[in-house]
Scaffold this motif. Structure first.
Motif, PDB file in Angstrom:
ATOM      1  N   THR A 237       6.204  -8.170  17.467  1.00  0.00           N
ATOM      2  CA  THR A 237       5.711  -6.836  17.081  1.00  0.00           C
ATOM      3  C   THR A 237       6.416  -6.284  15.847  1.00  0.00           C
ATOM      4  O   THR A 237       6.154  -5.155  15.454  1.00  0.00           O
ATOM      5  N   MET A 238       7.337  -7.062  15.268  1.00  0.00           N
ATOM      6  CA  MET A 238       8.112  -6.547  14.131  1.00  0.00           C
ATOM      7  C   MET A 238       7.925  -7.432  12.898  1.00  0.00           C
ATOM      8  O   MET A 238       7.671  -8.631  13.014  1.00  0.00           O
ATOM      9  N   ALA A 239       8.089  -6.815  11.729  1.00  0.00           N
ATOM     10  CA  ALA A 239       7.969  -7.577  10.487  1.00  0.00           C
ATOM     11  C   ALA A 239       8.877  -6.976   9.430  1.00  0.00           C
ATOM     12  O   ALA A 239       9.233  -5.791   9.497  1.00  0.00           O
ATOM     13  N   ARG A 240       9.251  -7.822   8.491  1.00  0.00           N
ATOM     14  CA  ARG A 240       9.992  -7.349   7.325  1.00  0.00           C
ATOM     15  C   ARG A 240       9.231  -7.792   6.087  1.00  0.00           C
ATOM     16  O   ARG A 240       8.793  -8.943   6.005  1.00  0.00           O
ATOM     17  N   ALA A 241       9.031  -6.874   5.158  1.00  0.00           N
ATOM     18  CA  ALA A 241       8.363  -7.217   3.905  1.00  0.00           C
ATOM     19  C   ALA A 241       9.323  -6.917   2.762  1.00  0.00           C
ATOM     20  O   ALA A 241       9.917  -5.840   2.710  1.00  0.00           O
ATOM     21  N   VAL A 242       9.478  -7.883   1.883  1.00  0.00           N
ATOM     22  CA  VAL A 242      10.270  -7.665   0.671  1.00  0.00           C
ATOM     23  C   VAL A 242       9.280  -7.625  -0.487  1.00  0.00           C
ATOM     24  O   VAL A 242       8.644  -8.621  -0.814  1.00  0.00           O
ATOM     25  N   VAL A 243       9.113  -6.424  -1.057  1.00  0.00           N
ATOM     26  CA  VAL A 243       8.166  -6.217  -2.158  1.00  0.00           C
ATOM     27  C   VAL A 243       8.990  -6.005  -3.420  1.00  0.00           C
ATOM     28  O   VAL A 243       9.651  -4.965  -3.564  1.00  0.00           O
ATOM     29  N   GLY A 244       8.975  -6.998  -4.305  1.00  0.00           N
ATOM     30  CA  GLY A 244       9.864  -6.933  -5.467  1.00  0.00           C
ATOM     31  C   GLY A 244      11.299  -6.870  -4.975  1.00  0.00           C
ATOM     32  O   GLY A 244      11.759  -7.762  -4.262  1.00  0.00           O
ATOM     33  N   SER A 245      12.001  -5.782  -5.314  1.00  0.00           N
ATOM     34  CA  SER A 245      13.396  -5.650  -4.861  1.00  0.00           C
ATOM     35  C   SER A 245      13.519  -4.722  -3.658  1.00  0.00           C
ATOM     36  O   SER A 245      14.623  -4.407  -3.234  1.00  0.00           O
ATOM     37  N   GLU A 246      12.361  -4.248  -3.135  1.00  0.00           N
ATOM     38  CA  GLU A 246      12.380  -3.293  -2.021  1.00  0.00           C
ATOM     39  C   GLU A 246      12.166  -3.993  -0.677  1.00  0.00           C
ATOM     40  O   GLU A 246      11.361  -4.916  -0.573  1.00  0.00           O
ATOM     41  N   THR A 247      12.871  -3.524   0.340  1.00  0.00           N
ATOM     42  CA  THR A 247      12.707  -4.065   1.694  1.00  0.00           C
ATOM     43  C   THR A 247      12.125  -2.993   2.604  1.00  0.00           C
ATOM     44  O   THR A 247      12.623  -1.858   2.632  1.00  0.00           O
ATOM     45  N   LEU A 248      11.047  -3.345   3.305  1.00  0.00           N
ATOM     46  CA  LEU A 248      10.429  -2.421   4.262  1.00  0.00           C
ATOM     47  C   LEU A 248      10.351  -3.112   5.624  1.00  0.00           C
ATOM     48  O   LEU A 248      10.187  -4.332   5.700  1.00  0.00           O
ATOM     49  N   PHE A 249      10.450  -2.328   6.688  1.00  0.00           N
ATOM     50  CA  PHE A 249      10.306  -2.841   8.049  1.00  0.00           C
ATOM     51  C   PHE A 249       9.040  -2.254   8.652  1.00  0.00           C
ATOM     52  O   PHE A 249       8.734  -1.063   8.451  1.00  0.00           O
TER      53      PHE A 249
ATOM     54  N   GLY B  27       0.826  -1.214   0.000  1.00  0.00           N
ATOM     55  CA  GLY B  27       0.000   0.000   0.000  1.00  0.00           C
ATOM     56  C   GLY B  27       0.852   1.253   0.000  1.00  0.00           C
ATOM     57  O   GLY B  27       0.532   2.242  -0.686  1.00  0.00           O
ATOM     58  N   LEU B  28       1.950   1.245   0.752  1.00  0.00           N
ATOM     59  CA  LEU B  28       2.836   2.414   0.793  1.00  0.00           C
ATOM     60  C   LEU B  28       3.475   2.650  -0.582  1.00  0.00           C
ATOM     61  O   LEU B  28       3.485   3.789  -1.084  1.00  0.00           O
TER      62      LEU B  28
ATOM     63  N   GLY C 279      10.730   2.998  -4.002  1.00  0.00           N
ATOM     64  CA  GLY C 279      10.734   1.837  -4.890  1.00  0.00           C
ATOM     65  C   GLY C 279       9.407   1.647  -5.599  1.00  0.00           C
ATOM     66  O   GLY C 279       8.382   2.232  -5.220  1.00  0.00           O
ATOM     67  N   ALA C 280       9.441   0.786  -6.621  1.00  0.00           N
ATOM     68  CA  ALA C 280       8.254   0.563  -7.453  1.00  0.00           C
ATOM     69  C   ALA C 280       7.388  -0.541  -6.859  1.00  0.00           C
ATOM     70  O   ALA C 280       7.895  -1.472  -6.234  1.00  0.00           O
ATOM     71  N   PRO C 281       6.055  -0.422  -7.047  1.00  0.00           N
ATOM     72  CA  PRO C 281       5.163  -1.500  -6.572  1.00  0.00           C
ATOM     73  C   PRO C 281       5.465  -2.809  -7.291  1.00  0.00           C
ATOM     74  O   PRO C 281       5.983  -2.809  -8.395  1.00  0.00           O
TER      75      PRO C 281
END
Lengths: 135, 224
Positions: A93-105, A37-38, A80-82
């Motif tokens: 309480t923590m998570a890591r998401a790898v969306v395509g080549s982007e990493t978000l915490f 979403g971000l 980064g791109a969607p």
């Protein structure tokens, strides 16, 4: 039931409960939804929508460092791109998401997953270097 | 009721102490975690979320595993290892698993011996080690829980520091897992060893864990 059997059964139940608790969160769909979403919001120029998915301290930090409102500042960041490809790992309480080549915490705030770091570059042997993050 | 309380006072007292201590640990640990969360600008967690968290689980499990390991090791060591003068030791000529007659199993069982002590075969073999089997199983179960909960808590911390989480197989080789494990083991072994040695020379009148006050220092295998 004998005391011995009760102890064995309780131990087994506790072990299974912890294993399930530790592994079960790894499939939380809300993490992927907020992370993508971000990226979608920034990609479509929706600064307010993007800021709504940032954790409060991240919004404040972004405004403090840029000197402009969050909704404007966030669109200046290269988050980064969607992408449809999302991998998620959740630990309490923590998570890591790898969306395509982007990493978000992400972290939980008032029961909701919100982004605490984005626009992150990997650094060999060290923490990610994130342009958008906590103070 | 009064008779029941008197006959079970030891287990009831320790059960109560355990619950009170666990409750106290949950509150102290919760406050400590929220201090850290606030300092790092993360959201605080409720007490109910804390007691269901890996942070609480690993802190509980790492102590459980070491306590059950302590008693399992002590149980097994005291079959073979002796300590002259200690009430924790058997008499000096009784090292080993002892005879069936000494252990009152099979044909030597008493009329009111446990059924599996009387029957012989695999049931008597299992029952002869049942305390060690259960203590050992609880140790291994608690250690497994510590490894899984510790892995989750460690990765939560790594994510807060913007680091990649570790796989469980990497965590059980990580210093965090072994630091949590060994800091508990060393204190358990020290405490048990100290009790076994100090009880040679020191007394606690009326305790089953001490020799009678007037018993000579050299007397072995005698409890009060």
């Amino acid at each position: 039931m004998s005391p011995l059997r009760l102890v064995i059964r309780l131990t087994a139940v506790a072990a299974v409960a912890v294993l399930v608790a530790a592994c079960g969160g790894a499939q939380d769909p809300d993490v992927a939804r907020v992370a993508t979403g971000l990226l979608d919001a920034v990609d479509s120029g929706d600064g307010a929508g993007a800021c709504a998915l940032l954790a409060p301290p991240v919004r404040t930090e972004l405004e403090d460092t840029s000197g402009s409102p969050c909704a404007e500042a966030v669109l200046e960041e290269d988050v980064g791109a969607p992408s449809d490809t999302t991998e998620v790992e959740v630990f309490d309480t923590m998570a890591r998401a790898v969306v395509g080549s982007e990493t978000l915490f992400l972290s939980r705030f008032d029961g909701r997953w919100l982004v605490v770091a984005a626009a992150c570059d990997p650094v060999a042997g060290k923490p990610y270097d994130c342009a958008v993050g906590m103070p | 009721m009064r008779t029941f309380l008197r006959h079970n006072a030891l287990s009831l007292a320790f059960g109560l102490l355990f619950l009170v201590s666990l409750a106290g640990q949950s509150v102290a640990g919760w406050l400590q975690l929220n201090d850290l969360q606030s300092a790092e600008h993360f959201d605080t967690v409720s007490w109910t979320a804390y007691v269901a968290s890996s942070d609480f689980a690993v802190d509980v499990a790492e102590n459980w595993q070491s306590e059950f390991l302590q008693f399992w090791v002590y149980l097994m060591a005291t079959v073979w290892l002796l300590q002259k003068g200690s009430p924790e030791s058997k008499e000096l000529d009784k090292a080993g698993r002892e005879s069936d007659e000494d252990q009152k199993v099979g044909p030597h069982a008493l009329p009111d011996s446990p059924a599996w002590a009387r029957t012989g075969g695999w049931r008597t073999r299992v029952y002869s080690s049942s305390l060690a089997i259960v203590m050992g199983a609880i140790f291994l179960g608690s250690w497994l829980v510590q490894s899984v909960a510790g892995w989750a808590a460690f990765n939560e911390q790594r994510l807060q520091q913007l680091q990649v989480p570790l796989a469980w197989s990497d965590y059980v080789r990580n210093a965090d897992f072994w630091s949590r494990t060994l800091q508990n083991w060393q204190s358990e072994f020290l405490a048990v060893g100290t009790l076994a040695v100090l009880a040679i020379y020191l007394r606690q009148r009326g305790s089953s864990q001490s020799k009678p006050v007037g018993e000579p220092h050299g007397a072995t295998g005698i409890e009060g």
